[in-house]
Design a protein around this motif. Sequence first.
Motif, PDB file in Angstrom:
ATOM      1  N   ASP B  77       1.040  -1.273  -0.023  1.00  0.00           N
ATOM      2  CA  ASP B  77      -0.077  -0.204   0.042  1.00  0.00           C
ATOM      3  C   ASP B  77       0.908   1.231   0.013  1.00  0.00           C
ATOM      4  OD1 ASP B  77      -1.649   1.935   0.310  1.00  0.00           O
ATOM      5  OD2 ASP B  77      -2.683   1.206   2.198  1.00  0.00           O
ATOM      6  N   MET B  78       0.942   2.046  -1.044  1.00  0.00           N
ATOM      7  CA  MET B  78       1.438   3.190  -1.271  1.00  0.00           C
ATOM      8  C   MET B  78       1.400   4.327   0.063  1.00  0.00           C
ATOM      9  SD  MET B  78       3.547   2.744  -3.622  1.00  0.00           S
ATOM     10  CE  MET B  78       4.165   4.157  -4.645  1.00  0.00           C
ATOM     11  N   LYS B  79       0.477   4.115   0.679  1.00  0.00           N
ATOM     12  CA  LYS B  79       0.394   5.313   1.775  1.00  0.00           C
ATOM     13  C   LYS B  79       0.993   4.737   3.051  1.00  0.00           C
ATOM     14  CE  LYS B  79      -4.339   6.692   0.071  1.00  0.00           C
ATOM     15  NZ  LYS B  79      -4.694   5.417  -0.603  1.00  0.00           N
ATOM     16  N   VAL B  80       1.406   3.523   3.045  1.00  0.00           N
ATOM     17  CA  VAL B  80       2.088   3.216   4.125  1.00  0.00           C
ATOM     18  C   VAL B  80       3.359   3.705   4.458  1.00  0.00           C
ATOM     19  CG1 VAL B  80       3.553   1.110   5.176  1.00  0.00           C
ATOM     20  CG2 VAL B  80       1.026   0.871   4.533  1.00  0.00           C
ATOM     21  N   ASP B  81       3.747   4.146   5.570  1.00  0.00           N
ATOM     22  CA  ASP B  81       5.416   4.801   5.541  1.00  0.00           C
ATOM     23  C   ASP B  81       6.332   3.629   5.481  1.00  0.00           C
ATOM     24  OD1 ASP B  81       7.667   5.950   6.324  1.00  0.00           O
ATOM     25  OD2 ASP B  81       7.095   6.616   8.346  1.00  0.00           O
ATOM     26  N   ILE B  82       6.790   3.428   4.516  1.00  0.00           N
ATOM     27  CA  ILE B  82       7.719   2.413   4.241  1.00  0.00           C
ATOM     28  C   ILE B  82       8.860   2.259   4.928  1.00  0.00           C
ATOM     29  CG2 ILE B  82       8.676   3.172   2.190  1.00  0.00           C
ATOM     30  CD1 ILE B  82       7.684  -0.252   2.498  1.00  0.00           C
ATOM     31  N   ASN B  83       9.358   3.646   5.072  1.00  0.00           N
ATOM     32  CA  ASN B  83      10.736   3.800   5.715  1.00  0.00           C
ATOM     33  C   ASN B  83      10.618   3.053   7.315  1.00  0.00           C
ATOM     34  OD1 ASN B  83      11.730   5.230   3.622  1.00  0.00           O
ATOM     35  ND2 ASN B  83      11.298   7.299   4.288  1.00  0.00           N
ATOM     36  N   VAL B  84       9.662   3.176   8.203  1.00  0.00           N
ATOM     37  CA  VAL B  84       9.458   2.647   9.296  1.00  0.00           C
ATOM     38  C   VAL B  84       9.763   1.412   8.980  1.00  0.00           C
ATOM     39  CG1 VAL B  84       8.105   2.451  11.272  1.00  0.00           C
ATOM     40  CG2 VAL B  84       8.018   4.651   9.951  1.00  0.00           C
ATOM     41  N   HIS B  85       9.161   0.613   8.163  1.00  0.00           N
ATOM     42  CA  HIS B  85       9.146  -0.888   8.082  1.00  0.00           C
ATOM     43  C   HIS B  85      10.385  -1.080   7.572  1.00  0.00           C
ATOM     44  CE1 HIS B  85       4.871  -1.182   9.385  1.00  0.00           C
ATOM     45  NE2 HIS B  85       4.630  -0.281   8.354  1.00  0.00           N
ATOM     46  N   ARG B  86      10.936  -0.550   6.752  1.00  0.00           N
ATOM     47  CA  ARG B  86      12.402  -1.118   6.288  1.00  0.00           C
ATOM     48  C   ARG B  86      13.290  -1.332   7.256  1.00  0.00           C
ATOM     49  NH1 ARG B  86      12.455   2.537   0.733  1.00  0.00           N
ATOM     50  NH2 ARG B  86      11.277   1.135  -0.874  1.00  0.00           N
ATOM     51  N   GLN B  87      12.925  -0.149   8.165  1.00  0.00           N
ATOM     52  CA  GLN B  87      14.225  -0.311   9.351  1.00  0.00           C
ATOM     53  C   GLN B  87      14.241  -1.817  10.252  1.00  0.00           C
ATOM     54  OE1 GLN B  87      12.616   2.679  11.840  1.00  0.00           O
ATOM     55  NE2 GLN B  87      13.272   4.470  10.179  1.00  0.00           N
ATOM     56  N   LYS B  88      13.226  -2.548   9.828  1.00  0.00           N
ATOM     57  CA  LYS B  88      13.032  -3.817  10.569  1.00  0.00           C
ATOM     58  C   LYS B  88      13.318  -5.056   9.583  1.00  0.00           C
ATOM     59  CE  LYS B  88      12.817  -2.327  14.590  1.00  0.00           C
ATOM     60  NZ  LYS B  88      14.259  -2.514  15.117  1.00  0.00           N
TER      61      LYS B  88
END
Lengths: 229, 262
Positions: B77-88
């Motif tokens: 979903d393009m609305k998700v803040d992908i940066n936060v998840h990529r940290q994990k």
Amino acid sequence: MWQEFVKQFITRKGYVNVLNGLAITVEIAILGLLIGIVIGTLIAIVRVMPKYKLLPRVLDKICGCYVELFRGTPMVVQLLIGYWVLLPALDVQVNSGVPVAVIVFGLNSGAYVSEIMRGGINSVDPGQMEAGRAVGLSYATTMMKIVVPQAVKNILPTLGNEFIVLIKETSVVSFIAVTDLYKSFKQLGDPTYNYTVPYLMLALTYLVMVLLISAGVRALETKLKKSEK
Amino acid sequence: MEKEMALNDVVLSIRGLKKQFGNLEVLHGIDLDIIDGEQIAIIGPSGCGKSTFLRCINCMEDPSAGTIIFDGENLADMKVDINVHRQKIGMVFQQFNLFNNLTVLENITLAPITVAKKKISRFDRKGLAQIKKDAEEKAYALLRRIGLEEKANVYPSTLSGGQKQRIAIVRALAMDPKVILFDEPTSALDPEMVGEVLDLMRSLADEGMTMVIVTHEMGFAREAADRILFIDEGVIKEEGTPAEVFDNPQHPRLKDFLSKVL
């Protein structure tokens, strides 16, 4: 001829004038380049940004127009318009043309630096951006901390060249009543209408400055190369 | 098997993942549950879409269709803040991609420091100093683990490929990821350096790190992975334990592939 110059330069304290002119020339070139680097970097980032969304696309168009505008008209014309058209139109009073010159040179060099910087950013391995994004850094953070520093290093020689161009181009600021290096040397010849020595000395001064900048850029380059070893 | 126990052990749940480049669809719908603590090796011929699939998991390539559920959110979903998840979700690249303008230590601490800084005030100087100290301590501990502590203050250009890749792995570890994605981590290495990188990956696997590895190292896949996926023509053609896939391949394409690489 030579004695006349010495008389003007030393006995009549012409050198004070020349030093002031030199300071103004250097000031306009340095401040202009700094403004140019800031503007140029911002524009370059906008221009290399992914264009999925509307905002980057609009910004890209605006930056494109900006670059074309400043590259498509002579510096003198930009100075004249800034000083004689925009200042009266905006009803701004200034004591000297120096601030106007700094801003116009900054805006103008921003257009050129943006193209240089764009090339620099594109020359950085795309893997650097990917690695930054993959650890969860934002596009902007990765750009500023990883990509731009490497881009600047790649374009340092070209940026030095831009500084050289800029310092030579400042010789047109007398169009807006600024006493720069050129004007101060010209004034040395004015009493006798003999400009031979003043203008040759003027050329020599520019040449020495340019050689010094070239040497400085080379030294900086070597230092930067060494720092990553 | 214990690994099929509970749904909440699923770290990443991928459904119907498709990826198109222009008119060319390279992934035709992939389903995969990645379970906490397992190591999945993805094998397949060049151009089969295995790297593209891996890069879709953390949205380095945005999927064209499908869902990727991680931490209760759909990464596709393009609305998700992908940066936060990529940290994990750690990622290790074929070309290492260490930050060339930063020292080894800075490479490892950049992301942890940047992320931690966001959570405190810019004027909390004590807090900032503490963040830096913690990140550096952790980085040193990780470097000690791989025996490269003395390289902390050098730049990547002075390192060998094997050292670079081990540091790239450590850089991912510094974020305490829930899963690490490896994109052909040994393909760009000189043969004599492959071993040191695989050794590190093996020790991570032994500690129960969840790993998804796109690889051409069949020996490593067989011995270190719990599960092998064979991707071909943009779909998972076969999957199973290393023994099933390597010793008793079913699909003719897999048989053909193995006959060429083994």
